[in-house]
Design a protein around this motif. Structure first.
Motif, PDB file in Angstrom:
ATOM      1  N   MET A   1       0.847  -1.164   0.000  1.00 14.45           N
ATOM      2  CA  MET A   1       0.000   0.000   0.000  1.00 14.45           C
ATOM      3  C   MET A   1       0.898   1.235   0.000  1.00 14.45           C
ATOM      4  SD  MET A   1      -2.848   1.400   2.776  1.00 14.45           S
ATOM      5  CE  MET A   1      -2.386   0.226   3.960  1.00 14.45           C
ATOM      6  N   LYS A   2       0.541   2.229  -0.812  1.00 19.38           N
ATOM      7  CA  LYS A   2       1.314   3.462  -0.885  1.00 19.38           C
ATOM      8  C   LYS A   2       0.412   4.640  -0.543  1.00 19.38           C
ATOM      9  CE  LYS A   2       4.639   1.875  -4.216  1.00 19.38           C
ATOM     10  NZ  LYS A   2       5.541   2.257  -5.260  1.00 19.38           N
ATOM     11  N   LEU A   3       0.980   5.604   0.183  1.00 16.25           N
ATOM     12  CA  LEU A   3       0.259   6.818   0.513  1.00 16.25           C
ATOM     13  C   LEU A   3       1.245   7.960   0.669  1.00 16.25           C
ATOM     14  CD1 LEU A   3       0.184   7.327   4.021  1.00 16.25           C
ATOM     15  CD2 LEU A   3      -0.652   5.040   3.650  1.00 16.25           C
ATOM     16  N   LYS A   4       0.703   9.164   0.756  1.00 13.69           N
ATOM     17  CA  LYS A   4       1.540  10.352   0.964  1.00 13.69           C
ATOM     18  C   LYS A   4       1.112  11.031   2.252  1.00 13.69           C
ATOM     19  CE  LYS A   4       3.151  12.060  -3.458  1.00 13.69           C
ATOM     20  NZ  LYS A   4       4.482  12.553  -3.204  1.00 13.69           N
ATOM     21  N   LEU A   5       2.089  11.475   3.039  1.00 14.82           N
ATOM     22  CA  LEU A   5       1.829  12.199   4.272  1.00 14.82           C
ATOM     23  C   LEU A   5       2.862  13.304   4.388  1.00 14.82           C
ATOM     24  CD1 LEU A   5       0.060  12.248   6.823  1.00 14.82           C
ATOM     25  CD2 LEU A   5       1.750  10.792   7.900  1.00 14.82           C
ATOM     26  N   PHE A   6       2.421  14.547   4.516  1.00 16.81           N
ATOM     27  CA  PHE A   6       3.298  15.722   4.543  1.00 16.81           C
ATOM     28  C   PHE A   6       4.181  15.790   3.300  1.00 16.81           C
ATOM     29  CE2 PHE A   6       3.041  14.995   9.290  1.00 16.81           C
ATOM     30  CZ  PHE A   6       2.155  16.029   9.516  1.00 16.81           C
ATOM     31  N   GLY A   7       3.742  15.186   2.190  1.00 13.39           N
ATOM     32  CA  GLY A   7       4.525  15.189   0.964  1.00 13.39           C
ATOM     33  C   GLY A   7       5.544  14.065   0.876  1.00 13.39           C
ATOM     34  N   TYR A   8       5.624  13.218   1.884  1.00 15.66           N
ATOM     35  CA  TYR A   8       6.561  12.094   1.885  1.00 15.66           C
ATOM     36  C   TYR A   8       5.855  10.849   1.347  1.00 15.66           C
ATOM     37  CZ  TYR A   8       9.452  14.992   4.877  1.00 15.66           C
ATOM     38  OH  TYR A   8      10.210  16.016   5.364  1.00 15.66           O
ATOM     39  N   ASP A   9       6.540  10.092   0.482  1.00 15.20           N
ATOM     40  CA  ASP A   9       5.998   8.840  -0.029  1.00 15.20           C
ATOM     41  C   ASP A   9       6.178   7.754   1.022  1.00 15.20           C
ATOM     42  OD1 ASP A   9       5.311   9.881  -2.528  1.00 15.20           O
ATOM     43  OD2 ASP A   9       7.342   9.585  -3.286  1.00 15.20           O
ATOM     44  N   ILE A  10       5.090   7.104   1.410  1.00 15.61           N
ATOM     45  CA  ILE A  10       5.131   6.059   2.428  1.00 15.61           C
ATOM     46  C   ILE A  10       4.635   4.764   1.809  1.00 15.61           C
ATOM     47  CG2 ILE A  10       4.278   5.304   4.667  1.00 15.61           C
ATOM     48  CD1 ILE A  10       3.976   8.269   5.389  1.00 15.61           C
ATOM     49  N   THR A  11       5.442   3.715   1.934  1.00 12.23           N
ATOM     50  CA  THR A  11       5.078   2.398   1.441  1.00 12.23           C
ATOM     51  C   THR A  11       4.944   1.465   2.632  1.00 12.23           C
ATOM     52  OG1 THR A  11       6.363   2.797  -0.562  1.00 12.23           O
ATOM     53  CG2 THR A  11       5.740   0.525  -0.101  1.00 12.23           C
ATOM     54  N   ILE A  12       3.788   0.825   2.755  1.00 12.29           N
ATOM     55  CA  ILE A  12       3.536  -0.120   3.849  1.00 12.29           C
ATOM     56  C   ILE A  12       3.437  -1.511   3.251  1.00 12.29           C
ATOM     57  CG2 ILE A  12       1.968  -0.768   5.710  1.00 12.29           C
ATOM     58  CD1 ILE A  12       1.055   2.183   5.755  1.00 12.29           C
ATOM     59  N   SER A  13       4.259  -2.429   3.740  1.00 17.89           N
ATOM     60  CA  SER A  13       4.238  -3.787   3.197  1.00 17.89           C
ATOM     61  C   SER A  13       2.956  -4.505   3.600  1.00 17.89           C
ATOM     62  CB  SER A  13       5.461  -4.582   3.678  1.00 17.89           C
ATOM     63  OG  SER A  13       5.291  -4.988   5.011  1.00 17.89           O
ATOM     64  N   TYR A  14       2.541  -5.446   2.772  1.00 20.87           N
ATOM     65  CA  TYR A  14       1.325  -6.201   3.055  1.00 20.87           C
ATOM     66  C   TYR A  14       1.485  -7.058   4.307  1.00 20.87           C
ATOM     67  CZ  TYR A  14      -0.268  -4.680  -1.486  1.00 20.87           C
ATOM     68  OH  TYR A  14      -0.656  -3.912  -2.538  1.00 20.87           O
ATOM     69  N   TYR A  15       2.697  -7.544   4.551  1.00 19.26           N
ATOM     70  CA  TYR A  15       2.942  -8.363   5.740  1.00 19.26           C
ATOM     71  C   TYR A  15       2.774  -7.536   7.019  1.00 19.26           C
ATOM     72  CZ  TYR A  15       4.701 -11.733   2.419  1.00 19.26           C
ATOM     73  OH  TYR A  15       4.813 -12.599   1.368  1.00 19.26           O
ATOM     74  N   PHE A  16       3.207  -6.277   6.968  1.00 18.59           N
ATOM     75  CA  PHE A  16       3.012  -5.397   8.120  1.00 18.59           C
ATOM     76  C   PHE A  16       1.528  -5.149   8.338  1.00 18.59           C
ATOM     77  CE2 PHE A  16       2.525  -1.218  10.086  1.00 18.59           C
ATOM     78  CZ  PHE A  16       3.295  -1.384  11.221  1.00 18.59           C
ATOM     79  N   GLY A  17       0.805  -4.912   7.241  1.00 21.72           N
ATOM     80  CA  GLY A  17      -0.636  -4.715   7.343  1.00 21.72           C
ATOM     81  C   GLY A  17      -1.360  -5.930   7.891  1.00 21.72           C
ATOM     82  N   ALA A  18      -0.855  -7.129   7.573  1.00 22.13           N
ATOM     83  CA  ALA A  18      -1.464  -8.359   8.081  1.00 22.13           C
ATOM     84  C   ALA A  18      -1.092  -8.600   9.543  1.00 22.13           C
ATOM     85  CB  ALA A  18      -1.032  -9.547   7.232  1.00 22.13           C
ATOM     86  N   MET A  19       0.072  -8.107   9.950  1.00 25.21           N
ATOM     87  CA  MET A  19       0.537  -8.326  11.313  1.00 25.21           C
ATOM     88  C   MET A  19      -0.307  -7.553  12.338  1.00 25.21           C
ATOM     89  SD  MET A  19       4.227  -7.430  12.977  1.00 25.21           S
ATOM     90  CE  MET A  19       3.863  -5.689  13.055  1.00 25.21           C
ATOM     91  N   ILE A  20      -0.807  -6.392  11.959  1.00 25.97           N
ATOM     92  CA  ILE A  20      -1.555  -5.557  12.899  1.00 25.97           C
ATOM     93  C   ILE A  20      -2.831  -6.233  13.388  1.00 25.97           C
ATOM     94  CG2 ILE A  20      -2.825  -3.390  13.144  1.00 25.97           C
ATOM     95  CD1 ILE A  20      -0.642  -2.085  11.480  1.00 25.97           C
ATOM     96  N   PRO A  21      -3.725  -6.711  12.499  1.00 29.86           N
ATOM     97  CA  PRO A  21      -4.924  -7.370  13.036  1.00 29.86           C
ATOM     98  C   PRO A  21      -4.625  -8.652  13.791  1.00 29.86           C
ATOM     99  CG  PRO A  21      -4.976  -7.337  10.626  1.00 29.86           C
ATOM    100  CD  PRO A  21      -3.784  -6.566  11.059  1.00 29.86           C
ATOM    101  N   ILE A  22      -3.571  -9.367  13.385  1.00 32.15           N
ATOM    102  CA  ILE A  22      -3.198 -10.588  14.110  1.00 32.15           C
ATOM    103  C   ILE A  22      -2.766 -10.235  15.532  1.00 32.15           C
ATOM    104  CG2 ILE A  22      -1.494 -12.447  14.231  1.00 32.15           C
ATOM    105  CD1 ILE A  22      -1.635 -12.526  11.141  1.00 32.15           C
ATOM    106  N   ALA A  23      -1.937  -9.195  15.666  1.00 30.19           N
ATOM    107  CA  ALA A  23      -1.492  -8.777  17.001  1.00 30.19           C
ATOM    108  C   ALA A  23      -2.670  -8.318  17.851  1.00 30.19           C
ATOM    109  CB  ALA A  23      -0.457  -7.661  16.884  1.00 30.19           C
ATOM    110  N   LEU A  24      -3.608  -7.613  17.240  1.00 32.12           N
ATOM    111  CA  LEU A  24      -4.774  -7.134  17.991  1.00 32.12           C
ATOM    112  C   LEU A  24      -5.701  -8.281  18.397  1.00 32.12           C
ATOM    113  CD1 LEU A  24      -5.603  -3.892  15.995  1.00 32.12           C
ATOM    114  CD2 LEU A  24      -4.510  -4.063  18.232  1.00 32.12           C
ATOM    115  N   LEU A  25      -5.817  -9.281  17.538  1.00 35.03           N
ATOM    116  CA  LEU A  25      -6.665 -10.429  17.868  1.00 35.03           C
ATOM    117  C   LEU A  25      -6.054 -11.309  18.959  1.00 35.03           C
ATOM    118  CD1 LEU A  25      -7.924 -11.520  14.344  1.00 35.03           C
ATOM    119  CD2 LEU A  25      -9.294 -10.590  16.204  1.00 35.03           C
TER     120      LEU A  25
END
Length: 103
Positions: free
Chosen positions: A1-25
């Motif tokens: 996933m890619k997004l911009k914040l304050f003009g900076y390009d931010i790339t978030i890996s899919y594995y990191f995105g999958a890790m968050i709900p697993i940690a919360l569960l």
């Protein structure tokens, strides 16, 4: 996933995105959510200070193993500027701690 914040390009890996709900569960106490909030606020503090100091734009990659900031050029900002960027993360955490403690 890619997004911009304050003009900076931010790339978030899919594995990191999958890790968050697993940690919360898997967390029955709810402390994982507060830890993730504190980490996000901390990193946003660094990013905000870089934006205020008009640092050259860089690419930020968030993976399961950590956060990387990739700059094409390093202009030799100087010790004072580097210290301000470094201290912004812990400072914003202390600020939020004081606000939540007051509440």
């Amino acid at each position: 996933m890619k997004l911009k914040l304050f003009g900076y390009d931010i790339t978030i890996s899919y594995y990191f995105g999958a890790m968050i709900p697993i940690a919360l569960l898997l967390d029955a106490t709810g402390t994982a959510l507060w830890g993730m909030f504190a980490a996000a606020v901390h990193e946003l503090g660094h990013l905000w200070m870089m934006h205020l100091l008009k640092c050259p734009k860089c690419q930020i990659r968030i993976t399961v193993f950590g956060i990387q900031m990739v700059q094409e050029e390093y202009g030799g900002y100087g010790f004072r500027r580097d210290c301000m960027i470094s201290i912004a993360g812990p400072f914003i955490n202390l600020f939020f701690f004081a606000v939540f403690a007051a509440l």
